[in-house]
Design a protein around this motif. Structure first.
Motif, PDB file in Angstrom:
ATOM      1  N   GLY A  36      33.746  40.651  11.969  1.00 14.27           N
ATOM      2  CA  GLY A  36      35.067  40.907  12.540  1.00 14.27           C
ATOM      3  C   GLY A  36      35.022  41.933  13.657  1.00 14.27           C
ATOM      4  N   LEU A  37      34.266  43.005  13.446  1.00 17.63           N
ATOM      5  CA  LEU A  37      34.128  44.030  14.489  1.00 17.63           C
ATOM      6  C   LEU A  37      33.444  43.467  15.729  1.00 17.63           C
ATOM      7  CD1 LEU A  37      33.090  47.164  12.373  1.00 17.63           C
ATOM      8  CD2 LEU A  37      35.225  46.855  13.653  1.00 17.63           C
ATOM      9  N   CYS A  38      32.448  42.622  15.511  1.00 19.52           N
ATOM     10  CA  CYS A  38      31.749  41.991  16.641  1.00 19.52           C
ATOM     11  C   CYS A  38      32.683  41.058  17.408  1.00 19.52           C
ATOM     12  CB  CYS A  38      30.522  41.222  16.148  1.00 19.52           C
ATOM     13  SG  CYS A  38      29.196  42.279  15.520  1.00 19.52           S
ATOM     14  N   LEU A  39      33.488  40.275  16.676  1.00 15.12           N
ATOM     15  CA  LEU A  39      34.454  39.384  17.320  1.00 15.12           C
ATOM     16  C   LEU A  39      35.473  40.183  18.117  1.00 15.12           C
ATOM     17  CD1 LEU A  39      35.169  36.795  14.475  1.00 15.12           C
ATOM     18  CD2 LEU A  39      33.952  36.369  16.614  1.00 15.12           C
ATOM     19  N   PHE A  40      35.926  41.288  17.545  1.00 15.26           N
ATOM     20  CA  PHE A  40      36.892  42.159  18.217  1.00 15.26           C
ATOM     21  C   PHE A  40      36.316  42.671  19.534  1.00 15.26           C
ATOM     22  CE2 PHE A  40      38.373  46.581  18.883  1.00 15.26           C
ATOM     23  CZ  PHE A  40      39.717  46.342  19.089  1.00 15.26           C
ATOM     24  N   ALA A  41      35.095  43.210  19.482  1.00 12.85           N
ATOM     25  CA  ALA A  41      34.468  43.767  20.681  1.00 12.85           C
ATOM     26  C   ALA A  41      34.175  42.681  21.713  1.00 12.85           C
ATOM     27  CB  ALA A  41      33.172  44.486  20.295  1.00 12.85           C
ATOM     28  N   LEU A  42      33.660  41.548  21.246  1.00  8.23           N
ATOM     29  CA  LEU A  42      33.329  40.450  22.161  1.00  8.23           C
ATOM     30  C   LEU A  42      34.575  39.917  22.865  1.00  8.23           C
ATOM     31  CD1 LEU A  42      31.101  38.560  23.218  1.00  8.23           C
ATOM     32  CD2 LEU A  42      31.586  37.047  21.285  1.00  8.23           C
ATOM     33  N   THR A  43      35.674  39.815  22.126  1.00  3.91           N
ATOM     34  CA  THR A  43      36.926  39.320  22.707  1.00  3.91           C
ATOM     35  C   THR A  43      37.440  40.258  23.786  1.00  3.91           C
ATOM     36  OG1 THR A  43      37.513  38.308  20.599  1.00  3.91           O
ATOM     37  CG2 THR A  43      39.278  38.573  22.195  1.00  3.91           C
ATOM     38  N   ILE A  44      37.372  41.549  23.528  1.00  2.00           N
ATOM     39  CA  ILE A  44      37.806  42.538  24.514  1.00  2.00           C
ATOM     40  C   ILE A  44      36.994  42.399  25.800  1.00  2.00           C
ATOM     41  CG2 ILE A  44      37.764  45.015  25.047  1.00  2.00           C
ATOM     42  CD1 ILE A  44      38.686  45.559  22.230  1.00  2.00           C
ATOM     43  N   ILE A  45      35.682  42.261  25.649  1.00  2.00           N
ATOM     44  CA  ILE A  45      34.804  42.144  26.819  1.00  2.00           C
ATOM     45  C   ILE A  45      35.117  40.869  27.606  1.00  2.00           C
ATOM     46  CG2 ILE A  45      32.419  41.822  27.566  1.00  2.00           C
ATOM     47  CD1 ILE A  45      31.600  43.557  25.135  1.00  2.00           C
ATOM     48  N   ILE A  46      35.229  39.749  26.903  1.00  2.00           N
ATOM     49  CA  ILE A  46      35.486  38.472  27.570  1.00  2.00           C
ATOM     50  C   ILE A  46      36.839  38.477  28.274  1.00  2.00           C
ATOM     51  CG2 ILE A  46      35.931  36.011  27.186  1.00  2.00           C
ATOM     52  CD1 ILE A  46      33.831  36.095  24.974  1.00  2.00           C
ATOM     53  N   THR A  47      37.868  39.013  27.597  1.00  2.00           N
ATOM     54  CA  THR A  47      39.207  39.056  28.196  1.00  2.00           C
ATOM     55  C   THR A  47      39.211  39.917  29.449  1.00  2.00           C
ATOM     56  OG1 THR A  47      40.140  38.871  25.963  1.00  2.00           O
ATOM     57  CG2 THR A  47      41.649  39.479  27.737  1.00  2.00           C
ATOM     58  N   TYR A  48      38.521  41.038  29.388  1.00  2.00           N
ATOM     59  CA  TYR A  48      38.430  41.927  30.552  1.00  2.00           C
ATOM     60  C   TYR A  48      37.724  41.217  31.715  1.00  2.00           C
ATOM     61  CZ  TYR A  48      37.205  45.959  33.440  1.00  2.00           C
ATOM     62  OH  TYR A  48      37.054  46.835  34.481  1.00  2.00           O
ATOM     63  N   VAL A  49      36.649  40.512  31.411  1.00  2.00           N
ATOM     64  CA  VAL A  49      35.899  39.794  32.439  1.00  2.00           C
ATOM     65  C   VAL A  49      36.762  38.705  33.079  1.00  2.00           C
ATOM     66  CG1 VAL A  49      33.967  38.205  32.822  1.00  2.00           C
ATOM     67  CG2 VAL A  49      33.629  40.276  31.460  1.00  2.00           C
ATOM     68  N   VAL A  50      37.566  38.029  32.264  1.00  2.00           N
ATOM     69  CA  VAL A  50      38.453  36.984  32.797  1.00  2.00           C
ATOM     70  C   VAL A  50      39.457  37.578  33.780  1.00  2.00           C
ATOM     71  CG1 VAL A  50      40.316  35.386  32.195  1.00  2.00           C
ATOM     72  CG2 VAL A  50      38.216  35.408  30.850  1.00  2.00           C
ATOM     73  N   TYR A  51      40.041  38.708  33.411  1.00  5.87           N
ATOM     74  CA  TYR A  51      40.967  39.378  34.335  1.00  5.87           C
ATOM     75  C   TYR A  51      40.270  39.699  35.655  1.00  5.87           C
ATOM     76  CZ  TYR A  51      45.096  40.196  31.376  1.00  5.87           C
ATOM     77  OH  TYR A  51      46.239  40.048  30.633  1.00  5.87           O
ATOM     78  N   LYS A  52      39.060  40.228  35.563  1.00  7.41           N
ATOM     79  CA  LYS A  52      38.323  40.596  36.762  1.00  7.41           C
ATOM     80  C   LYS A  52      37.929  39.364  37.573  1.00  7.41           C
ATOM     81  CE  LYS A  52      38.146  45.071  36.769  1.00  7.41           C
ATOM     82  NZ  LYS A  52      38.745  45.843  37.901  1.00  7.41           N
ATOM     83  N   ALA A  53      37.580  38.289  36.892  1.00  2.93           N
ATOM     84  CA  ALA A  53      37.168  37.061  37.572  1.00  2.93           C
ATOM     85  C   ALA A  53      38.301  36.481  38.402  1.00  2.93           C
ATOM     86  CB  ALA A  53      36.678  36.037  36.553  1.00  2.93           C
TER      87      ALA A  53
END
Length: 210
Positions: free
Chosen positions: A108-125
């Motif tokens: 769950g913690l890994c999913l939480f962290a991974l989601t934050i990273i991916i969402t941030y990257v999408v915004y930047k993309a």
């Protein structure tokens, strides 16, 4: 009281009618989905899919990319949850309500962290200017992503995450002018509290009979 109604209705004065109708449909099916989840009823998934597919479209046209990604994920995860909840062996459902193990907490913690990273990257993309509401959106995306995975596997802790995420989302959507969705998440919060109590009671009864 009139100020409260004005606050929720103001954002809809310039909104096309079809969008208001779609948001209202998503509102009804979203509340129904959480109600069915509270009852541990598999109808949580078909009603949830209708809600999230509509919400994906509404968030897309309003360029709320983080929330849009989460609702797209909800739609996909709902298909998995629908299958997982319906599995039977010898007439008994294979997935009972349970608490998360240490391993599942780490996942769950890994999913939480991974989601934050991916969402941030999408915004930047998309070259999107990230402001405070977007950072809040990014964090709640991680919370909801993990909650949905826990729910698909009938983990009691999914309700705790829904409550936290919902409480943050209510003022966030109100600030964005999405009054109906804000009210929807307020109802979600109340139902999630009831859901936690219902699932905990069911889990305790199961443990006592084992």
């Amino acid at each position: 009281m009139n100020h409260i109604f004005d606050f929720f209705l103001e954002a809809y004065r310039q909104t096309p009618t079809f969008q208001i109708v779609l948001e209202a449909i998503a509102f009804v099916f979203g509340v129904a989905s959480v109600w069915f989840a509270k009852q541990e009823n598999i109808l949580v998934y078909p009603t949830g899919i209708i809600c999230t597919v509509i919400t994906v479209y509404l968030l897309y046209i309003n360029t709320y990319l983080g929330d849009m990604m989460m609702n797209l994920y909800y739609s996909i995860m709902s298909i998995y949850g629908w299958w997982n909840w319906s599995r039977k062996k010898n007439g008994n459902y294979l997935i009972p309500i349970s608490r998360t193990s240490f391993k599942e907490k780490i996942i769950g913690l890994c999913l939480f962290a991974l989601t934050i990273i991916i969402t941030y990257v999408v915004y930047k993309a998309f070259d999107y200017t990230i402001e405070l509401p977007n950072y809040i959106d990014i964090v709640t995306s991680g919370i909801f992503f993990t909650a949905m995975w826990y729910m698909a596997n009938k983990k009691l802790e999914n309700w705790t995450l829904w409550i936290i995420g919902d409480l943050v989302t209510v003022p966030l959507y109100a600030y964005r002018g999405l009054g109906m969705l804000s009210l929807q998440y307020l109802i979600f919060t109340i139902l999630a509290i009831y859901g936690y109590n219902e699932w905990k009671k069911s889990l305790n009864n199961t443990q006592q009979t084992v």
